[in-house]
Every structure is written in C-alpha cells, then in structure tokens.
Motif scaffolding. Sequence first.
Motif, PDB file in Angstrom:
ATOM      1  N   SER A  37       0.788  -1.089   0.082  1.00 24.84           N
ATOM      2  CA  SER A  37       0.125   0.106  -0.195  1.00 24.84           C
ATOM      3  C   SER A  37       0.982   1.164  -0.020  1.00 24.84           C
ATOM      4  O   SER A  37       0.312   2.394  -0.458  1.00 24.84           O
ATOM      5  N   ASP A  38       2.224   1.121   0.263  1.00 24.49           N
ATOM      6  CA  ASP A  38       2.979   2.349   0.284  1.00 24.49           C
ATOM      7  C   ASP A  38       4.592   1.964   0.038  1.00 24.49           C
ATOM      8  O   ASP A  38       4.582   0.746   0.107  1.00 24.49           O
ATOM      9  N   PRO A  39       5.543   2.691  -0.386  1.00 24.70           N
ATOM     10  CA  PRO A  39       6.890   2.288  -0.400  1.00 24.70           C
ATOM     11  C   PRO A  39       7.441   1.674   0.793  1.00 24.70           C
ATOM     12  O   PRO A  39       8.359   0.857   0.530  1.00 24.70           O
ATOM     13  N   ILE A  40       7.009   2.281   1.927  1.00 23.61           N
ATOM     14  CA  ILE A  40       7.696   1.662   3.083  1.00 23.61           C
ATOM     15  C   ILE A  40       7.479   0.161   3.408  1.00 23.61           C
ATOM     16  O   ILE A  40       8.409  -0.643   3.702  1.00 23.61           O
ATOM     17  N   PHE A  41       6.178  -0.328   3.249  1.00 21.00           N
ATOM     18  CA  PHE A  41       5.706  -1.469   3.224  1.00 21.00           C
ATOM     19  C   PHE A  41       6.441  -2.378   1.991  1.00 21.00           C
ATOM     20  O   PHE A  41       7.007  -3.301   2.140  1.00 21.00           O
ATOM     21  N   ALA A  42       6.557  -1.703   1.032  1.00 21.53           N
ATOM     22  CA  ALA A  42       7.361  -2.240  -0.206  1.00 21.53           C
ATOM     23  C   ALA A  42       8.756  -2.405   0.100  1.00 21.53           C
ATOM     24  O   ALA A  42       9.094  -3.765  -0.503  1.00 21.53           O
ATOM     25  N   MET A  43       9.336  -1.789   0.615  1.00 20.64           N
ATOM     26  CA  MET A  43      10.884  -1.908   0.820  1.00 20.64           C
ATOM     27  C   MET A  43      10.936  -3.254   1.659  1.00 20.64           C
ATOM     28  O   MET A  43      11.894  -3.753   1.693  1.00 20.64           O
ATOM     29  N   ASP A  44      10.076  -3.304   2.879  1.00 24.16           N
ATOM     30  CA  ASP A  44      10.230  -4.416   3.880  1.00 24.16           C
ATOM     31  C   ASP A  44      10.131  -5.716   2.896  1.00 24.16           C
ATOM     32  O   ASP A  44      10.701  -6.711   3.329  1.00 24.16           O
ATOM     33  N   LYS A  45       8.986  -5.606   1.880  1.00 27.48           N
ATOM     34  CA  LYS A  45       8.979  -6.871   1.227  1.00 27.48           C
ATOM     35  C   LYS A  45      10.102  -7.273   0.395  1.00 27.48           C
ATOM     36  O   LYS A  45      10.388  -8.141   0.170  1.00 27.48           O
ATOM     37  N   MET A  46      10.525  -6.185  -0.203  1.00 26.91           N
ATOM     38  CA  MET A  46      11.407  -6.258  -1.126  1.00 26.91           C
ATOM     39  C   MET A  46      12.968  -6.821  -0.670  1.00 26.91           C
ATOM     40  O   MET A  46      14.061  -7.439  -1.210  1.00 26.91           O
ATOM     41  N   ASN A  47      13.117  -6.462   0.570  1.00 29.89           N
ATOM     42  CA  ASN A  47      14.207  -7.029   1.427  1.00 29.89           C
ATOM     43  C   ASN A  47      14.628  -8.545   1.269  1.00 29.89           C
ATOM     44  O   ASN A  47      15.721  -9.205   1.558  1.00 29.89           O
ATOM     45  N   THR A  48      13.389  -9.263   1.063  1.00 29.99           N
ATOM     46  CA  THR A  48      13.378 -10.785   1.072  1.00 29.99           C
ATOM     47  C   THR A  48      12.946 -11.300  -0.265  1.00 29.99           C
ATOM     48  O   THR A  48      13.340 -12.394  -0.482  1.00 29.99           O
ATOM     49  N   LYS A  70      13.419   7.239  -6.739  1.00 28.59           N
ATOM     50  CA  LYS A  70      14.827   7.597  -6.653  1.00 28.59           C
ATOM     51  C   LYS A  70      15.824   6.598  -5.923  1.00 28.59           C
ATOM     52  O   LYS A  70      16.778   6.464  -6.250  1.00 28.59           O
ATOM     53  N   LYS A  71      15.048   6.205  -4.839  1.00 33.45           N
ATOM     54  CA  LYS A  71      15.858   5.413  -3.941  1.00 33.45           C
ATOM     55  C   LYS A  71      16.175   4.147  -4.558  1.00 33.45           C
ATOM     56  O   LYS A  71      17.260   3.481  -4.210  1.00 33.45           O
ATOM     57  N   ILE A  72      15.059   3.524  -5.231  1.00 28.38           N
ATOM     58  CA  ILE A  72      15.313   2.361  -5.925  1.00 28.38           C
ATOM     59  C   ILE A  72      16.500   2.357  -6.908  1.00 28.38           C
ATOM     60  O   ILE A  72      17.402   1.533  -6.799  1.00 28.38           O
ATOM     61  N   MET A  73      16.441   3.426  -7.766  1.00 24.80           N
ATOM     62  CA  MET A  73      17.693   3.654  -8.788  1.00 24.80           C
ATOM     63  C   MET A  73      18.829   3.599  -8.140  1.00 24.80           C
ATOM     64  O   MET A  73      19.982   3.451  -8.823  1.00 24.80           O
ATOM     65  N   SER A  74      18.967   4.282  -6.914  1.00 22.67           N
ATOM     66  CA  SER A  74      20.451   4.380  -6.102  1.00 22.67           C
ATOM     67  C   SER A  74      20.608   3.217  -5.658  1.00 22.67           C
ATOM     68  O   SER A  74      21.960   2.861  -5.576  1.00 22.67           O
ATOM     69  N   ILE A  75      19.878   2.349  -5.237  1.00 24.77           N
ATOM     70  CA  ILE A  75      20.243   1.005  -4.457  1.00 24.77           C
ATOM     71  C   ILE A  75      20.500  -0.014  -5.496  1.00 24.77           C
ATOM     72  O   ILE A  75      21.396  -0.568  -5.540  1.00 24.77           O
ATOM     73  N   ARG A  76      19.355  -0.448  -6.334  1.00 26.34           N
ATOM     74  CA  ARG A  76      19.502  -1.334  -7.252  1.00 26.34           C
ATOM     75  C   ARG A  76      18.420  -1.104  -8.410  1.00 26.34           C
ATOM     76  O   ARG A  76      17.356  -1.561  -8.446  1.00 26.34           O
ATOM     77  N   PRO A  77      19.168  -0.500  -9.457  1.00 24.10           N
ATOM     78  CA  PRO A  77      17.945  -0.080 -10.444  1.00 24.10           C
ATOM     79  C   PRO A  77      17.337  -1.262 -11.130  1.00 24.10           C
ATOM     80  O   PRO A  77      17.804  -2.339 -11.317  1.00 24.10           O
ATOM     81  N   THR A  78      15.981  -0.802 -11.051  1.00 23.93           N
ATOM     82  CA  THR A  78      15.047  -2.047 -11.157  1.00 23.93           C
ATOM     83  C   THR A  78      13.994  -1.481 -12.380  1.00 23.93           C
ATOM     84  O   THR A  78      13.473  -0.124 -11.848  1.00 23.93           O
ATOM     85  N   PRO A  79      13.484  -2.059 -13.419  1.00 24.55           N
ATOM     86  CA  PRO A  79      12.308  -1.506 -14.000  1.00 24.55           C
ATOM     87  C   PRO A  79      10.989  -1.181 -13.294  1.00 24.55           C
ATOM     88  O   PRO A  79      10.336  -1.887 -12.713  1.00 24.55           O
ATOM     89  N   VAL A  80      10.543   0.001 -13.770  1.00 23.99           N
ATOM     90  CA  VAL A  80       9.574   0.719 -12.999  1.00 23.99           C
ATOM     91  C   VAL A  80       8.236   1.003 -13.853  1.00 23.99           C
ATOM     92  O   VAL A  80       8.949   1.730 -14.984  1.00 23.99           O
ATOM     93  N   VAL A  81       7.172   0.523 -13.980  1.00 28.26           N
ATOM     94  CA  VAL A  81       6.204   1.000 -14.648  1.00 28.26           C
ATOM     95  C   VAL A  81       5.228   1.757 -13.777  1.00 28.26           C
ATOM     96  O   VAL A  81       4.855   1.547 -12.836  1.00 28.26           O
TER      97      VAL A  81
END
Length: 366
Positions: A37-48, A70-81
């Motif tokens: 539902s938001d990027p904070i929750f998303a980052m928790d899920k993406m860690n695993t 911008k955070k994703i692109m700095s950490i690990r560039p990933t395709p975003v739609v």
Amino acid sequence: MSGNIKVMVVDDSAVVRQVLTALLSKEAGIDVIAAASDPIFAMDKMNTNWPDVIVLDVEMPRMDGITFLKKIMSIRPTPVVICSTLTEKGAATSMQALAAGAVTIVTKPKAGLKSFLEMDAGDIIQAVKSAAIADMRRLKAMTTMPSQIPPKLKINEVMPEHEGHAIATSAMATTTDRIVAIGTSTGGTQALEKVLLSLPRTAPGIVIVQHMPEKFTAAFADRLNKICELEVLEAKNGDRVIPGRVLVAPGGLHMQVKRSGAQYHVEIIDAPPVNRHRPSVDVLFRSVAKCAGKNAFGIIMTGMGDDGAIGLKEMHDAGAETVAQDEKTCVVYGMPKEAVKLGAVDRILPLETIADAITHYGKQHA
C-alpha cells in the motif's frame, strides 16, 4: 516460478492492487510476488524477495512514488512502470518519474477504475513485459493477455497504401523543405531528450511519435520546450512543420504529415490503433513517405515491438534517408531491429551521434 517475470504492485488503492494483481497473475510468464500500500511496506517486502518489475503509483502516503523511485534507482536499478492518474497533475509528476528512471507509463482514471483496468489489461501487461527486458544500465546512464483485447491492426488496415508513393516522387521537385520524422517507444523519452538537447535552432522541422498516453504528451512536449533551443509543441491539427520546430504527436490520436503547395503541415486524426498504438509510428512514416519522399529523413529509435518498421521501409523506398538506433544504446532493441530486418535502414547509429546526423542532414540540404 523460474523464468517468470516477478512483479510487485505498489499503490495505496486496495482496488488497484486487487485488480492489477488479478490481471497480471492470469498472464503466463508473470508472477505477482507482492502488493504493498506504500513504499515503506514495499521496501520491507523487497528485502526478502526483489521483483523484476515494479508497478508504481506516484501519489501515496508516507513516501511519494518519485522519492521511492529515486531510492530504488540508487540502491538497485529496477524496471518501474508508473501507474498514474489521467490528469495534468498526474502527467507532470509522471514526467518527473521518467526523468528519474521509470521505463514507461500506464494510466488509470479517477472513476470506473476496475472496468478501465480490465479493459486496458493488454496495455498494462505489455508495459510490464517491455519493462522486464529494458536495459536498466543504459536507462540509468541517460538519467495472460485477455481474450477480448483489441486485435493488433496493421498499417494497411487503418491507412491504405493505395496511393503508393506517386505523390512524393512526382512532386518533390517543387519544394526543397526537409522533414525529419522520428519514431520511438520504451526508453524514448530519455533518448529524445538527449537528441533534441543537442540540436541547434536551425535544425529542420521535426515530427515525432513517442508512444505515450493522452495528456502525457503535452507535459512531455512542455518539458522539452523549456530545456531545448528548439520550439517543442504537442501537435495540433494544421500546425506547420518548419525549421526550428518539433511537433510531438498527441497521445490517443494519430499524426500524419500533409503537403499544401511547398509547405508541410500535420493532420491529427482519430482512427483505430495501429500495431496496438495510437499514435502509431507507421502512420506517421507512411504519410511522410507519401508527401515528402526523398525530402525526408526517417529515424527509428528504442522501443518494443515492430511499429514503424513498415513505414520506415516505405520512406526508404521513396528515397528518404533512414537511420536506426543501434542495439548497444537502446533501452529496448525491438523497433529498430525489426526495421533493420525489413531492409528499411541505410545506417545504424548509436544514440550519441543521431543529433549530429540530423544537423548534418539539415546543412547538407540547406
């Protein structure tokens, strides 16, 4: 799950998350591994479990989509739609997202969301598949289909070839005006910015089809107009193609070039999608082949699919100079590859030299 595209949906709307998850999960080769539902929750899920593609809203609580991107692109560039609302505000924000490294945009309306998403499932799935094969290193350096989806109409079904190239080859002696026609899709917003920023005000008149939803082309043209020497406009019916001006086809409509005496202008038409695109590169290129012939320069750039290949071949056969962007500098080497396979291309150039080729073309025929 091996080999499938792993997708994460990040949107504060429960309906959007539910519908997108259901639509994407039906498609063979796609697995929705999480929805947040938001990027904070998303980052928790993406860690695993890191996704291959992220479908991202831009207006969310706690952290907005641009900051997350911008955070994703700095950490690990990933395709975003980017999944954005069909509003002027949504369009402007989406331009920021593309500049920050998003691959492409799909739209969602304010009302009738569920039915709209289901109706446009083909576009959403195609956007995810395009994003999955995008060259993120290149992009960063520059900054189940439903059974009822519309058929993929080819150029001959929408814009008949019956006139051939007779107009172009018989009338070109009466004008020396030159046109540059450019077609692009996935990765094209960043690539076009690089090309147009390098062009002088004296460049020949340029017409462009960039696959993009309605409203978003206006924001795109406005952004380019502010940073380029050239005048960049979202095209309106009757606009003249003149040196120093760039006309971008409006999203949701086709653009053709027409000739009146020694002058060129554009015609904006509402017709069915060609190659599932509206605007279509094939529609633009065919019209340029017919009305400008050898007085044109055709360029096909990064993008998925084959839109523009047939039209560029017709330009080539009518005597126009033709160029394709090379594989190394494309975010997605689809459209140029198909044009090369068709024998439509005179030269294959890296992105970095396309502006020079346009400038040289203008000087050569001044």
